[in-house]
Scaffold this motif. Structure first.
Motif, PDB file in Angstrom:
ATOM      1  N   TYR A  51      69.848  79.594 -39.757  1.00  0.00           N
ATOM      2  CA  TYR A  51      69.475  80.040 -38.413  1.00  0.00           C
ATOM      3  C   TYR A  51      68.050  79.600 -38.079  1.00  0.00           C
ATOM      4  CZ  TYR A  51      73.365  83.314 -39.075  1.00  0.00           C
ATOM      5  OH  TYR A  51      74.597  83.869 -39.315  1.00  0.00           O
ATOM      6  N   VAL A  52      67.862  79.193 -36.819  1.00  0.00           N
ATOM      7  CA  VAL A  52      66.513  78.958 -36.311  1.00  0.00           C
ATOM      8  C   VAL A  52      66.299  79.961 -35.177  1.00  0.00           C
ATOM      9  CG1 VAL A  52      65.018  77.339 -35.062  1.00  0.00           C
ATOM     10  CG2 VAL A  52      66.531  76.491 -36.869  1.00  0.00           C
ATOM     11  N   VAL A  53      65.169  80.676 -35.214  1.00  0.00           N
ATOM     12  CA  VAL A  53      64.888  81.646 -34.153  1.00  0.00           C
ATOM     13  C   VAL A  53      64.392  80.878 -32.926  1.00  0.00           C
ATOM     14  CG1 VAL A  53      63.568  83.701 -33.506  1.00  0.00           C
ATOM     15  CG2 VAL A  53      64.198  83.327 -35.913  1.00  0.00           C
ATOM     16  N   GLN A  54      65.144  80.987 -31.824  1.00  0.00           N
ATOM     17  CA  GLN A  54      64.683  80.343 -30.580  1.00  0.00           C
ATOM     18  C   GLN A  54      63.779  81.308 -29.822  1.00  0.00           C
ATOM     19  OE1 GLN A  54      67.715  78.622 -28.075  1.00  0.00           O
ATOM     20  NE2 GLN A  54      66.357  78.515 -26.332  1.00  0.00           N
ATOM     21  N   SER A  55      64.206  82.582 -29.738  1.00  0.00           N
ATOM     22  CA  SER A  55      63.359  83.599 -29.111  1.00  0.00           C
ATOM     23  C   SER A  55      63.661  84.922 -29.782  1.00  0.00           C
ATOM     24  CB  SER A  55      63.650  83.680 -27.619  1.00  0.00           C
ATOM     25  OG  SER A  55      64.984  84.092 -27.422  1.00  0.00           O
ATOM     26  N   GLY A  56      62.742  85.895 -29.606  1.00  0.00           N
ATOM     27  CA  GLY A  56      62.944  87.210 -30.197  1.00  0.00           C
ATOM     28  C   GLY A  56      62.394  87.285 -31.608  1.00  0.00           C
ATOM     29  N   LYS A  57      62.752  88.368 -32.292  1.00  0.00           N
ATOM     30  CA  LYS A  57      62.225  88.604 -33.658  1.00  0.00           C
ATOM     31  C   LYS A  57      63.310  89.118 -34.580  1.00  0.00           C
ATOM     32  CE  LYS A  57      57.819  88.140 -34.185  1.00  0.00           C
ATOM     33  NZ  LYS A  57      56.771  88.035 -33.195  1.00  0.00           N
ATOM     34  N   VAL A  58      63.251  88.663 -35.822  1.00  0.00           N
ATOM     35  CA  VAL A  58      64.241  89.054 -36.824  1.00  0.00           C
ATOM     36  C   VAL A  58      63.480  89.573 -38.033  1.00  0.00           C
ATOM     37  CG1 VAL A  58      65.939  88.094 -38.440  1.00  0.00           C
ATOM     38  CG2 VAL A  58      65.911  87.317 -36.064  1.00  0.00           C
ATOM     39  N   ARG A  59      64.024  90.628 -38.663  1.00  0.00           N
ATOM     40  CA  ARG A  59      63.365  91.031 -39.913  1.00  0.00           C
ATOM     41  C   ARG A  59      64.298  90.803 -41.093  1.00  0.00           C
ATOM     42  NH1 ARG A  59      63.514  96.632 -42.030  1.00  0.00           N
ATOM     43  NH2 ARG A  59      65.476  97.484 -41.260  1.00  0.00           N
ATOM     44  N   ILE A  60      63.683  90.433 -42.216  1.00  0.00           N
ATOM     45  CA  ILE A  60      64.406  90.139 -43.453  1.00  0.00           C
ATOM     46  C   ILE A  60      64.039  91.243 -44.444  1.00  0.00           C
ATOM     47  CG2 ILE A  60      64.659  88.447 -45.343  1.00  0.00           C
ATOM     48  CD1 ILE A  60      65.513  87.249 -42.705  1.00  0.00           C
ATOM     49  N   TYR A  61      65.034  91.898 -45.014  1.00  0.00           N
ATOM     50  CA  TYR A  61      64.751  93.042 -45.878  1.00  0.00           C
ATOM     51  C   TYR A  61      65.879  93.243 -46.870  1.00  0.00           C
ATOM     52  CZ  TYR A  61      68.261  95.357 -43.077  1.00  0.00           C
ATOM     53  OH  TYR A  61      69.444  95.664 -42.471  1.00  0.00           O
ATOM     54  N   ARG A  62      65.645  94.151 -47.809  1.00  0.00           N
ATOM     55  CA  ARG A  62      66.697  94.536 -48.769  1.00  0.00           C
ATOM     56  C   ARG A  62      66.724  96.034 -48.914  1.00  0.00           C
ATOM     57  NH1 ARG A  62      69.175  91.025 -53.140  1.00  0.00           N
ATOM     58  NH2 ARG A  62      70.288  92.921 -53.638  1.00  0.00           N
ATOM     59  N   THR A  63      67.931  96.584 -49.013  1.00  0.00           N
ATOM     60  CA  THR A  63      68.064  98.024 -49.253  1.00  0.00           C
ATOM     61  C   THR A  63      68.543  98.191 -50.692  1.00  0.00           C
ATOM     62  OG1 THR A  63      68.836  98.165 -46.993  1.00  0.00           O
ATOM     63  CG2 THR A  63      69.061 100.144 -48.302  1.00  0.00           C
ATOM     64  N   TYR A  64      67.935  99.125 -51.417  1.00  0.00           N
ATOM     65  CA  TYR A  64      68.308  99.329 -52.817  1.00  0.00           C
ATOM     66  C   TYR A  64      69.223 100.536 -52.952  1.00  0.00           C
ATOM     67  CZ  TYR A  64      64.870  95.751 -53.437  1.00  0.00           C
ATOM     68  OH  TYR A  64      64.200  94.569 -53.347  1.00  0.00           O
ATOM     69  N   PHE A  65      69.802 100.679 -54.170  1.00  0.00           N
ATOM     70  CA  PHE A  65      70.806 101.726 -54.381  1.00  0.00           C
ATOM     71  C   PHE A  65      70.280 103.112 -54.036  1.00  0.00           C
ATOM     72  CE2 PHE A  65      72.448  98.383 -57.261  1.00  0.00           C
ATOM     73  CZ  PHE A  65      73.614  98.161 -56.550  1.00  0.00           C
ATOM     74  N   ASP A  66      68.986 103.350 -54.304  1.00  0.00           N
ATOM     75  CA  ASP A  66      68.457 104.697 -54.044  1.00  0.00           C
ATOM     76  C   ASP A  66      68.065 104.876 -52.576  1.00  0.00           C
ATOM     77  OD1 ASP A  66      66.247 103.104 -53.862  1.00  0.00           O
ATOM     78  OD2 ASP A  66      65.099 104.066 -55.449  1.00  0.00           O
ATOM     79  N   GLY A  67      68.424 103.916 -51.722  1.00  0.00           N
ATOM     80  CA  GLY A  67      68.169 104.061 -50.284  1.00  0.00           C
ATOM     81  C   GLY A  67      66.835 103.469 -49.844  1.00  0.00           C
ATOM     82  N   ARG A  68      65.961 103.143 -50.824  1.00  0.00           N
ATOM     83  CA  ARG A  68      64.674 102.567 -50.421  1.00  0.00           C
ATOM     84  C   ARG A  68      64.857 101.163 -49.881  1.00  0.00           C
ATOM     85  NH1 ARG A  68      60.733 102.082 -54.855  1.00  0.00           N
ATOM     86  NH2 ARG A  68      62.632 101.959 -56.082  1.00  0.00           N
ATOM     87  N   GLU A  69      63.935 100.777 -49.038  1.00  0.00           N
ATOM     88  CA  GLU A  69      64.031  99.455 -48.420  1.00  0.00           C
ATOM     89  C   GLU A  69      62.754  98.677 -48.705  1.00  0.00           C
ATOM     90  OE1 GLU A  69      63.968  98.735 -43.975  1.00  0.00           O
ATOM     91  OE2 GLU A  69      66.035  99.321 -44.319  1.00  0.00           O
ATOM     92  N   ARG A  70      62.899  97.387 -48.949  1.00  0.00           N
ATOM     93  CA  ARG A  70      61.722  96.520 -49.043  1.00  0.00           C
ATOM     94  C   ARG A  70      61.814  95.515 -47.920  1.00  0.00           C
ATOM     95  NH1 ARG A  70      59.272  93.835 -52.881  1.00  0.00           N
ATOM     96  NH2 ARG A  70      58.315  92.802 -51.123  1.00  0.00           N
ATOM     97  N   MET A  71      60.707  95.370 -47.195  1.00  0.00           N
ATOM     98  CA  MET A  71      60.710  94.417 -46.095  1.00  0.00           C
ATOM     99  C   MET A  71      60.079  93.123 -46.602  1.00  0.00           C
ATOM    100  SD  MET A  71      60.765  95.567 -42.565  1.00  0.00           S
ATOM    101  CE  MET A  71      59.246  96.422 -42.204  1.00  0.00           C
ATOM    102  N   PHE A  72      60.753  92.010 -46.406  1.00  0.00           N
ATOM    103  CA  PHE A  72      60.212  90.736 -46.883  1.00  0.00           C
ATOM    104  C   PHE A  72      59.424  90.018 -45.797  1.00  0.00           C
ATOM    105  CE2 PHE A  72      64.018  90.646 -49.889  1.00  0.00           C
ATOM    106  CZ  PHE A  72      63.281  91.162 -50.929  1.00  0.00           C
ATOM    107  N   ALA A  73      59.985  90.009 -44.592  1.00  0.00           N
ATOM    108  CA  ALA A  73      59.307  89.190 -43.570  1.00  0.00           C
ATOM    109  C   ALA A  73      59.802  89.535 -42.171  1.00  0.00           C
ATOM    110  CB  ALA A  73      59.597  87.715 -43.849  1.00  0.00           C
ATOM    111  N   TYR A  74      58.929  89.273 -41.210  1.00  0.00           N
ATOM    112  CA  TYR A  74      59.319  89.245 -39.805  1.00  0.00           C
ATOM    113  C   TYR A  74      59.283  87.775 -39.386  1.00  0.00           C
ATOM    114  CZ  TYR A  74      58.673  94.270 -39.126  1.00  0.00           C
ATOM    115  OH  TYR A  74      58.790  95.618 -39.182  1.00  0.00           O
TER     116      TYR A  74
END
Ligand code: CMP
Length: 225
Positions: A51-74
């Motif tokens: 994917y190439v972002v033409q407009s707008g914003k996307v976030r890249i993240y991971r959710t772990y088994f215990d429900g916590r989330e790590r955000m990698f990038a916007y």
């Protein structure tokens, strides 16, 4: 808003390629609109489109088994994601969600292969994108494994400023978001932010953090102060 071809011309994937190659590339991409909140794909999904972002914003993240989330990038206009599964046919390494209404240009595997056969410089550009991501991941690993909480929070502030505000100093964010970016708890984020404020490195507002001294914050990130 960028046109399809302008968006492609701006992405590092097409750096240095000819106008003709850009036109051919444009034909290979499909434009798709996604509303804010839409999940594009989830970590573990099978899928082989880039994917190439033409407009707008996307976030890249991971959710772990215990429900916590790590955000990698916007990611914003011109940026590329989803290239890893396209290249190695493995499941998606992270989830992608739209945070601001977005138009994405999608390239499927067939289109990708016919493009790189004709214009191999695109393959080199993709390698450059991966090298950059590896460098960032190495820095992140270093900061997250060796630095104290204050280094991690400083790192998250600098990263957000670059990725979401084009280097701007006034960030609108919650302590929870900062915790997800810095791999620490919300309570720790609050404690660190108060200390950074007392050192006049940041100014705290309601729902905002202003970076008063980005160089000082980089020193904190590297454990130098
Ligand atoms: P893919 O594994 O196909 O799907 C998830 C995508 O998220 C991945 O390709 C990359 O494009 C992107 N991605 C994964 N990790 C990171 C990261 N640490 N920073 C930025 N983007 C990432």
């Amino acid at each position: 808003m960028l046109t399809d071809t302008q968006a492609l011309a701006q992405t590092p994937l097409f750096r240095g390629v000819s106008e003709t190659a850009l036109q051919v590339a444009r034909e290979a991409f499909v434009a798709r609109s996604y509303p804010a909140g839409k999940l594009i794909f989830e970590a573990g999904d099978l899928g082989a489109a880039l994917y190439v972002v033409q407009s707008g914003k996307v976030r890249i993240y991971r959710t772990y088994f215990d429900g916590r989330e790590r955000m990698f990038a916007y990611l914003g206009p011109g940026e590329v994601f989803g290239e890893m599964s396209l290249l190695d046919d493995q499941p998606r390494s992270a989830s992608a969600e739209v945070v601001e209404d977005a138009v994405l240009l999608v390239l499927y595997q067939d289109g990708y292969w016919s493009l790189v056969r004709r214009y191999p410089e695109i393959l080199h550009n993709l390698a450059v994108i991966l090298a950059k991501r590896l460098r960032e991941a190495d820095l992140e690993l270093e900061v997250l494994s060796f630095e104290e909480a204050r280094g991690r929070v400083a790192y998250a502030l600098i990263k957000l400023s670059r990725q979401l505000y084009n280097g701007g100093n006034k960030l609108r964010l919650t302590h929870m978001e900062l915790a997800q970016l810095s791999g620490t708890s919300r309570e720790t984020v609050t404690r660190v932010l108060h200390a950074l404020r007392d050192e006049e490195l940041v100014k705290l507002g309601s729902g905002s953090v202003e970076l008063l001294d980005p160089t000082g914050l980089e020193e904190v990130m590297l454990g130098l102060r």
